[in-house]
Design an enzyme around this catalytic site. Structure first.
Site, PDB file in Angstrom:
ATOM      1  CG  ASP A 244      -2.101   1.194   1.247  1.00  0.00           C
ATOM      2  OD1 ASP A 244      -2.387   1.351   0.212  1.00  0.00           O
ATOM      3  OD2 ASP A 244      -2.641   1.314   2.277  1.00  0.00           O
ATOM      4  CG  HIS A 245      -0.603   4.896   0.012  1.00  0.00           C
ATOM      5  ND1 HIS A 245      -0.938   6.134  -0.911  1.00  0.00           N
ATOM      6  CD2 HIS A 245      -1.550   4.384   0.563  1.00  0.00           C
ATOM      7  CE1 HIS A 245      -2.091   6.074  -0.736  1.00  0.00           C
ATOM      8  NE2 HIS A 245      -2.685   5.236   0.075  1.00  0.00           N
TER       9      HIS A 245
ATOM     10  CG  ASP B 202       1.060   7.670  -3.486  1.00  0.00           C
ATOM     11  OD1 ASP B 202       1.113   8.659  -4.532  1.00  0.00           O
ATOM     12  OD2 ASP B 202       0.268   7.851  -2.383  1.00  0.00           O
TER      13      ASP B 202
ATOM     14  CG  HIS C 291      -6.223   4.703  -1.742  1.00  0.00           C
ATOM     15  ND1 HIS C 291      -5.245   4.482  -1.190  1.00  0.00           N
ATOM     16  CD2 HIS C 291      -6.231   4.501  -3.264  1.00  0.00           C
ATOM     17  CE1 HIS C 291      -4.413   3.663  -2.124  1.00  0.00           C
ATOM     18  NE2 HIS C 291      -5.155   3.589  -3.244  1.00  0.00           N
TER      19      HIS C 291
ATOM     20  CB  SER D  54     -12.755   3.814   6.772  1.00  0.00           C
ATOM     21  OG  SER D  54     -11.821   2.716   6.724  1.00  0.00           O
TER      22      SER D  54
HETATM   23  P1  13P Z   1      -9.060   4.635   5.415  1.00  0.00           P
HETATM   24  O1  13P Z   1      -8.235   5.537   6.053  1.00  0.00           O
HETATM   25  O2  13P Z   1     -10.456   5.439   4.930  1.00  0.00           O
HETATM   26  O3  13P Z   1      -9.368   3.457   5.941  1.00  0.00           O
HETATM   27  O4  13P Z   1      -8.304   4.259   4.010  1.00  0.00           O
HETATM   28  C1  13P Z   1      -7.421   3.616   3.743  1.00  0.00           C
HETATM   29  C2  13P Z   1      -6.412   3.477   2.643  1.00  0.00           C
HETATM   30  O5  13P Z   1      -6.699   4.185   1.500  1.00  0.00           O
HETATM   31  C3  13P Z   1      -5.308   2.763   2.524  1.00  0.00           C
HETATM   32  O6  13P Z   1      -4.425   2.882   1.333  1.00  0.00           O
HETATM   33  O1  G3H Z   2      -3.152   4.900   3.332  1.00  0.00           O
HETATM   34  C1  G3H Z   2      -2.773   4.527   4.584  1.00  0.00           C
HETATM   35  C2  G3H Z   2      -2.989   3.315   5.547  1.00  0.00           C
HETATM   36  O2  G3H Z   2      -4.339   3.581   6.355  1.00  0.00           O
HETATM   37  C3  G3H Z   2      -1.657   2.894   6.121  1.00  0.00           C
HETATM   38  O3  G3H Z   2      -1.639   3.927   7.057  1.00  0.00           O
HETATM   39  O4  G3H Z   2       1.052   3.774   6.965  1.00  0.00           O
HETATM   40  O5  G3H Z   2      -0.319   3.975   9.094  1.00  0.00           O
HETATM   41  O6  G3H Z   2       0.140   1.920   8.092  1.00  0.00           O
HETATM   42  P1  G3H Z   2       0.059   3.396   7.884  1.00  0.00           P
HETATM   43 ZN    ZN Z   3      -4.508   4.892   0.523  1.00  0.00          ZN
END
Ligand code: 13P
Ligand code: G3H
Ligand code: ZN
Length: 307
Positions: free
Chosen positions: A82-83, A104, A210, A213
């Site tokens: 992720d990212h 990203d 993204h 939630s």
């Molecule tokens: P939320 O913070 O809305 O759960 O989004 C998570 C997200 O986009 C992780 O890449």
């Molecule tokens: O996009 C962000 C995700 O919620 C991950 O968050 O870097 O705190 O693990 P984190």
């Molecule tokens: Zn994200």
């Protein structure tokens, strides 16, 4: 079964117009919660680790937890970065067995974002690993913001066409009014559905939401009842998921909801059982809460029953 490439999971989702949930994990109980939810609902699932999650859980620990979990279930599971912040990070994950990576570079110029994404695609595609890129800046759509400012943040549909054609990425994260965390909207939730529609019609590519939630009042109420302070928390309503999926979103990222569910249960268990010493008595119920949240999402996203 072994981990599955997200490339192979995107195709049916795109054709049949449903979304696969990305659930962020950083510890064993979260990994177990996603696996159990996926198996029970017969849903494909994406387990995602951010760079900071990999640091917290331990790179090998976390990857092997996910690989072990995937082997235990009969539904397709992808492991996604992720990212990803650099080509090197993405490469490290590809070599370690991730089946999808996000690069990203959305904070860079358009040209530089394309250059970096292309490099990652070059490393990933020969191994059938999916690449997600991001175009635009995530952030809420405020009522008092000028039209030009709003436009500058949202993903531009014409740029999206050029980006997808030139980089050959497999999925595109779009900026359509959502943001990460528990405070997404000051007033009413507002998503730029027209953008999703335009980008999908022009590119046809799987689109990623993204900051998705739900931050439901139930989750906030429970956590708050046992001492959490979360004034003004607000997320994406369920109806918005259905609309976004109908228009072309095929991957929905959820992290904050799992954190909130976890938080509320841990707080409640600790408050109700002041004599408990065994962590399993606290973390077991929290794992169950997280699992139920994921099951709900899989049903709403339309991925339940698709595995
Ligand atoms: P939320 O913070 O809305 O759960 O989004 C998570 C997200 O986009 C992780 O890449
Ligand atoms: O996009 C962000 C995700 O919620 C991950 O968050 O870097 O705190 O693990 P984190
Ligand atoms: Zn994200």
């Amino acid at each position: 079964m072994p981990l599955v490439s997200l490339i192979d999971m995107y195709n049916p989702a795109n054709k049949q117009r449903y979304a696969i949930g990305q659930f962020n994990v950083n510890k064993m109980e979260f990994v177990q919660a996603v696996m159990e939810a996926a198996e029970e609902t017969k849903s494909p699932a994406i387990l995602a680790a951010s760079t900071s999650a990999l640091k917290y859980g331990g790179f090998d620990y976390l990857i092997n937890l996910v690989k072990t979990g995937a082997e235990k279930v009969s539904v397709p599971i992808a492991l996604h970065l992720d990212h990803g912040a650099s080509i090197e990070d993405a490469q490290k994950c590809i070599e370690a067995g991730f089946t999808s990576v996000m690069i990203d570079a959305s904070h860079e110029s358009f040209e530089e974002n394309m250059r970096i994404t292309k490099e990652v695609v070059k490393i990933a595609h020969p191994r059938n690993i999916a690449v997600e890129a991001e175009l635009g800046r995530l952030g809420g759509i405020e009522d008092d913001v000028k039209v030009e400012e709003r436009e500058a943040f949202l993903t531009d549909p014409d740029q999206a066409v050029e980006f997808v054609e030139k980089t050959k990425c497999d999925a595109l994260a779009v900026a359509v009014g959502t943001s990460h965390g528990a405070y997404k909207f000051k007033g009413k939730a507002k998503l730029a559905f027209d953008r999703i529609d335009q980008i999908k019609k022009k590119t046809g590519i799987p689109l990623v939401l993204h900051g998705a939630s739900g931050v439901s009042p139930d989750l906030i109420e429970r956590a708050t009842k046992y001492g959490a302070e979360l004034p003004g928390a607000k997320g994406v309503p369920d109806e918005a998921y259905s609309e976004a999926i109908k228009l072309g979103i095929n991957k929905i990222n959820i992290d904050t909801d799992l954190r909130l569910g976890w938080l509320g249960t841990v707080r409640e268990e600790l408050a109700r059982n002041p004599k408990v010493i065994d962590p399993r008595k606290i973390l077991g119920p929290a794992r169950e809460t997280v699992k139920q949240i994921i099951i709900e999402k899989m049903k709403i996203f339309g991925s339940a029953g698709k595995a």
